[in-house]
Design a protein around this motif. Sequence first.
Motif, short mmCIF file in Angstrom:
data_model
loop_
_atom_site.label_atom_id
_atom_site.label_comp_id
_atom_site.label_asym_id
_atom_site.label_seq_id
_atom_site.Cartn_x
_atom_site.Cartn_y
_atom_site.Cartn_z
N SER A 145 6.08 19.78 -11.95
CA SER A 145 4.93 18.94 -12.35
C SER A 145 4.98 17.58 -11.65
CB SER A 145 4.90 18.73 -13.87
OG SER A 145 4.65 19.95 -14.50
N ARG A 146 6.18 17.00 -11.59
CA ARG A 146 6.32 15.70 -10.91
C ARG A 146 6.02 15.83 -9.42
NH1 ARG A 146 12.02 14.20 -12.26
NH2 ARG A 146 11.71 12.44 -10.87
N ALA A 147 6.49 16.95 -8.83
CA ALA A 147 6.20 17.19 -7.41
C ALA A 147 4.69 17.31 -7.20
CB ALA A 147 6.90 18.47 -6.95
N ALA A 148 4.04 18.04 -8.11
CA ALA A 148 2.58 18.21 -8.01
C ALA A 148 1.87 16.86 -8.03
CB ALA A 148 2.08 19.08 -9.15
N ASN A 149 2.30 15.97 -8.92
CA ASN A 149 1.67 14.65 -9.01
C ASN A 149 1.91 13.81 -7.76
OD1 ASN A 149 0.33 14.87 -11.50
ND2 ASN A 149 2.27 14.67 -12.58
N MET A 150 3.11 13.96 -7.16
CA MET A 150 3.40 13.26 -5.89
C MET A 150 2.48 13.79 -4.78
SD MET A 150 5.63 10.95 -6.19
CE MET A 150 6.57 10.41 -7.61
N PHE A 151 2.32 15.12 -4.73
CA PHE A 151 1.42 15.71 -3.73
C PHE A 151 -0.01 15.20 -3.93
CE2 PHE A 151 4.47 19.44 -3.15
CZ PHE A 151 4.78 19.11 -1.83
N LYS A 152 -0.41 15.03 -5.19
CA LYS A 152 -1.76 14.49 -5.47
C LYS A 152 -1.89 13.08 -4.90
CE LYS A 152 -3.69 14.99 -9.63
NZ LYS A 152 -3.73 15.08 -11.09
N MET A 153 -0.84 12.28 -5.08
CA MET A 153 -0.88 10.90 -4.56
C MET A 153 -0.94 10.89 -3.03
SD MET A 153 1.84 9.36 -7.26
CE MET A 153 1.87 7.62 -6.94
N ALA A 154 -0.33 11.93 -2.43
CA ALA A 154 -0.37 12.05 -0.96
C ALA A 154 -1.65 12.75 -0.50
CB ALA A 154 0.86 12.81 -0.48
N MET A 213 0.84 -1.21 0.00
CA MET A 213 0.00 0.00 0.00
C MET A 213 0.88 1.26 0.00
SD MET A 213 -3.14 0.69 2.57
CE MET A 213 -3.84 2.29 2.69
N MET A 214 0.45 2.27 -0.74
CA MET A 214 1.23 3.50 -0.88
C MET A 214 1.25 4.28 0.43
SD MET A 214 0.44 6.67 -3.35
CE MET A 214 -0.69 7.33 -2.15
N ASP A 215 2.43 4.75 0.81
CA ASP A 215 2.56 5.55 2.02
C ASP A 215 2.51 7.04 1.64
OD1 ASP A 215 3.24 6.83 4.29
OD2 ASP A 215 5.26 6.00 4.49
N PRO A 216 1.42 7.73 2.01
CA PRO A 216 1.29 9.15 1.62
C PRO A 216 2.47 10.00 2.08
CG PRO A 216 -0.77 8.34 2.55
CD PRO A 216 0.26 7.28 2.78
N SER A 217 2.99 9.71 3.31
CA SER A 217 4.07 10.56 3.81
C SER A 217 5.34 10.38 2.98
CB SER A 217 4.33 10.26 5.29
OG SER A 217 4.76 8.91 5.42
N ALA A 218 5.55 9.16 2.46
CA ALA A 218 6.72 8.92 1.60
C ALA A 218 6.58 9.72 0.30
CB ALA A 218 6.86 7.44 1.30
N LYS A 219 5.37 9.75 -0.23
CA LYS A 219 5.12 10.49 -1.48
C LYS A 219 5.30 11.99 -1.24
CE LYS A 219 4.27 7.12 -4.16
NZ LYS A 219 5.32 6.80 -5.13
N GLU A 220 4.85 12.45 -0.08
CA GLU A 220 4.98 13.87 0.24
C GLU A 220 6.46 14.25 0.37
OE1 GLU A 220 2.71 17.17 2.92
OE2 GLU A 220 1.78 15.29 2.36
#
Length: 297
Positions: free
Chosen positions: A47-56, A1-8
């Motif tokens: 843009s990549r950072a924005a997408n990571m924030f979206k995943m988080a 499962m994806m860890d939001p804090s890791a993505k952030e």
Amino acid sequence: MMDPSAKEKEALQLLAEADKKVRGAQSFFAGLFGSSSRLEAACDSYSRAANMFKMAKNWSAAGNAFCQAAQLHLQLQSKHEAATNFVDAATAFKKADPQEAINCLLRAIEIYTDMGRFTIAAKHHVTIAETFESDLGDVEKAIGHYEQAADYYKGEESNSAASKCLLKVATFAAQLEQYQRALDIYEQVGAGAADSPLLRFGAKDHFFRAALCHFCIDPLNARLAVQRYEQLFPAFSDSRECKLLKKLLDAHEEQNADAFTDAVKDFDSISRLDQWLTTMLLRIKKTIQGEEEEDLR
């Protein structure tokens, strides 16, 4: 499962990289040897950072990162990419800050109209109108954006999309008791539909709504309007909507609230009345003498 804090965390690293690239692009040597490639790389990182924030699910941070990418694209004269990033920012902000989402869409619209892309500008005006309508509850502002969208659609010969927007304006205008404004639109769209084999079926509903708006202003005008619609669109005479209008006009003339209610109930048992029609019919019914007293019993 994806860890939001890791993505952030990953997103924050990408933001730091992007900021560094922007600073590098502004340095003396970059000025001498060209900074655009560094700015393009920074855009990509934002843009990549924005997408990571979206995943988080950090929607505001995602919106801000997309905005930073958009601003850099404008610096690089990449208008289309800038507009796309502003739209992406709006999509992210919509979940956290509807007003900020609107601001981003307005920036995108500015770019699209400058590029002559009026159909896409119209589409974003509709999104703004819907946001004012459902998220911010500001009907007056929603009306303005639906009208602007209709205007752009008309200019691009997208008449059916324009009519859809105008009908939203009419719906809200009538709710705000701006009956003349609403009936003008219903009559205009109804006349257009009556002339089109594909849209004819909808004409009776537009004329029905126009007549109810007339009724709210002046019952005599409503009676004359119904006669006019029958001449303009003979199929209207046989419609259940037209028959209901005539019964309502008679009941109003006789000041007979029971006859009015019975006619509405008969119609509703076969064709369910929507919220707008119900509101309008209640407003008209309240103008029958003695109705207030009857309601208090």
